[in-house]
Design an enzyme around this catalytic site. Structure first.
Site, short mmCIF file in Angstrom:
data_model
loop_
_atom_site.label_atom_id
_atom_site.label_comp_id
_atom_site.label_asym_id
_atom_site.label_seq_id
_atom_site.Cartn_x
_atom_site.Cartn_y
_atom_site.Cartn_z
N GLY A 1 -36.66 -12.01 39.86
CA GLY A 1 -37.06 -10.90 40.74
C GLY A 1 -37.68 -11.41 42.03
N ILE B 1 -35.26 -15.23 46.18
CA ILE B 1 -33.94 -15.88 46.06
C ILE B 1 -33.01 -15.01 45.22
CG2 ILE B 1 -32.74 -17.90 45.12
CD1 ILE B 1 -35.16 -19.58 46.07
N GLU C 1 -32.02 -11.97 47.36
CA GLU C 1 -31.08 -12.32 48.44
C GLU C 1 -29.69 -12.59 47.87
OE1 GLU C 1 -32.91 -15.54 50.61
OE2 GLU C 1 -34.40 -14.22 51.52
N HIS D 1 -40.59 1.13 74.61
CA HIS D 1 -39.79 2.23 74.08
C HIS D 1 -38.35 2.15 74.57
CE1 HIS D 1 -39.22 6.23 72.45
NE2 HIS D 1 -38.61 6.57 73.58
#
Ligand SMILES: Cc1cc2nc3c(=O)[nH]c(=O)nc-3n(C[C@H](O)[C@H](O)[C@H](O)COP(=O)(O)OP(=O)(O)OC[C@H]3O[C@@H](n4cnc5c(N)ncnc54)[C@H](O)[C@@H]3O)c2cc1C
Length: 281
Positions: free
Chosen positions: A13, A16, A19, A270
């Site tokens: 979990g 790595i 991903e 912005h």
């Protein structure tokens, strides 16, 4: 691997595991992630963990909780976790790495290792044997590339550059390249509370303007943890497109000791995702 397995189970979990689950799913495999705790990314802020776990679900990755087991069978691998059983073509373990220190003669040289076999060092990366230094993952400190590089620089500066440079491992920005990506620096909310800080927590969940216009379902979470007494930013946690880029830039201010008032007096740029960081009220 020469061919892409169709069904893949990833055990773990951590970042790595998360991903690789996304990478395999992105290639079109059917991916299951087996993780011991209720949420992925143990140690990260709970809001960030929830958001990353939701992202896994959105990408069709099934997450099961419990202690996973994988057994080779005649037609592949049986992956079990709790009541869940499934045949997969590949099982990947991403449950951590141990230093490979046996056989280097360290014990014979009198170098002290910890229970996991990592070389114990002080803030100068010096082992208990005066002339033996160690840097990087093998020291069991923070296993990240820029940390290993910084530790190496510090040793070189100290020994050969006439600039004594100790290493302190706090305020290290880090990212998880999940989809959407997550990034943070500083303390998680539970960690800050455990350390006795009285906190003010600012949190925003929003859809950046560019995704509002295109109608894409991409949300951003920004969470800023502030010490009530000093107004100092103790932690910044973010999930969303560009989160690692934004956190890396904000890390400069936070490393310099930025307060919430410093964020507030910074003009917004912005329309960006990062402007939310200076607009939290
Ligand atoms: C899948 C994965 C993803 C990662 N992603 C990230 C990331 O996104 N960002 C990040 O910052 N970090 C990431 N990391 C962590 C990062 O790779 C490590 O923290 C970093 O490589 C540590 O550097 P190091 O020099 O200490 O060790 P290493 O990079 O492991 O280098 C050690 C070297 O020593 C060699 N070696 C070992 N034993 C001997 C010996 N007896 N004699 C001679 N040579 C030997 C090895 O072959 C290796 O080349 C990731 C790690 C993994 C496994």
């Amino acid at each position: 691997m020469k061919t892409l397995p169709k069904r893949i189970a990833v055990n773990g979990g951590g970042y790595i595991a998360v991903e690789f689950a996304h990478i395999f799913a992105g290639f079109g495999a059917e991916v299951t992630l087996g993780c011991r705790s209720g949420l992925v990314l143990r140690g990260f802020d709970p809001d960030l963990r929830e958001e990353v776990q939701a992202g896994l679900g959105k990408h069709g990755i099934a997450v099961h909780h419990g202690v996973p087991e994988a057994t080779r069978t005649t037609d592949g691998i049986e992956f079990r976790i709790g009541d869940h059983r499934q045949q997969v073509d590949l099982a990947m373990a991403a449950i951590g790495r141990d230093p490979v220190t046996p056989g280097l003669g360290l014990v014979e040289a009198g170098v002290q290792l910890d229970a996991a076999g990592a070389i114990t060092v002080d803030e100068w990366s010096r082992s208990n044997v005066d002339h033996i230094f160690a840097v990087g993952d093998v020291t069991g400190r923070v296993a990240l590339t820029p940390v290993a590089i910084r530790e190496g620089h510090a040793v070189a500066d100290t020994l050969f550059g006439n600039r004594p440079t100790p290493i302190h491992h706090h305020l290290i920005p880090t990212a998880v390249f999940s989809q959407p990506a997550a990034a943070c620096i500083g303390m998680s909310e539970p960690m800050a509370r455990d350390k006795g800080h009285d906190l003010v927590v600012f949190r925003a969940r929003f859809r950046p303007m560019r995704y509002t216009l295109s109608g894409r379902d991409e949300n951003v979470l920004i969470k800023v943890i502030v010490d009530k007494a000093t107004d100092k930013v103790l932690g910044l946690h973010m999930v969303g497109p560009d989160a690692p880029e934004i956190v890396q830039a904000a890390a400069i201010a936070i490393t310099m000791g930025a307060t919430k008032a410093d964020l507030d007096r910074t003009f917004a740029l912005h329309p960006t995702t990062g402007e939310e960081l200076v607009l939290l009220r």
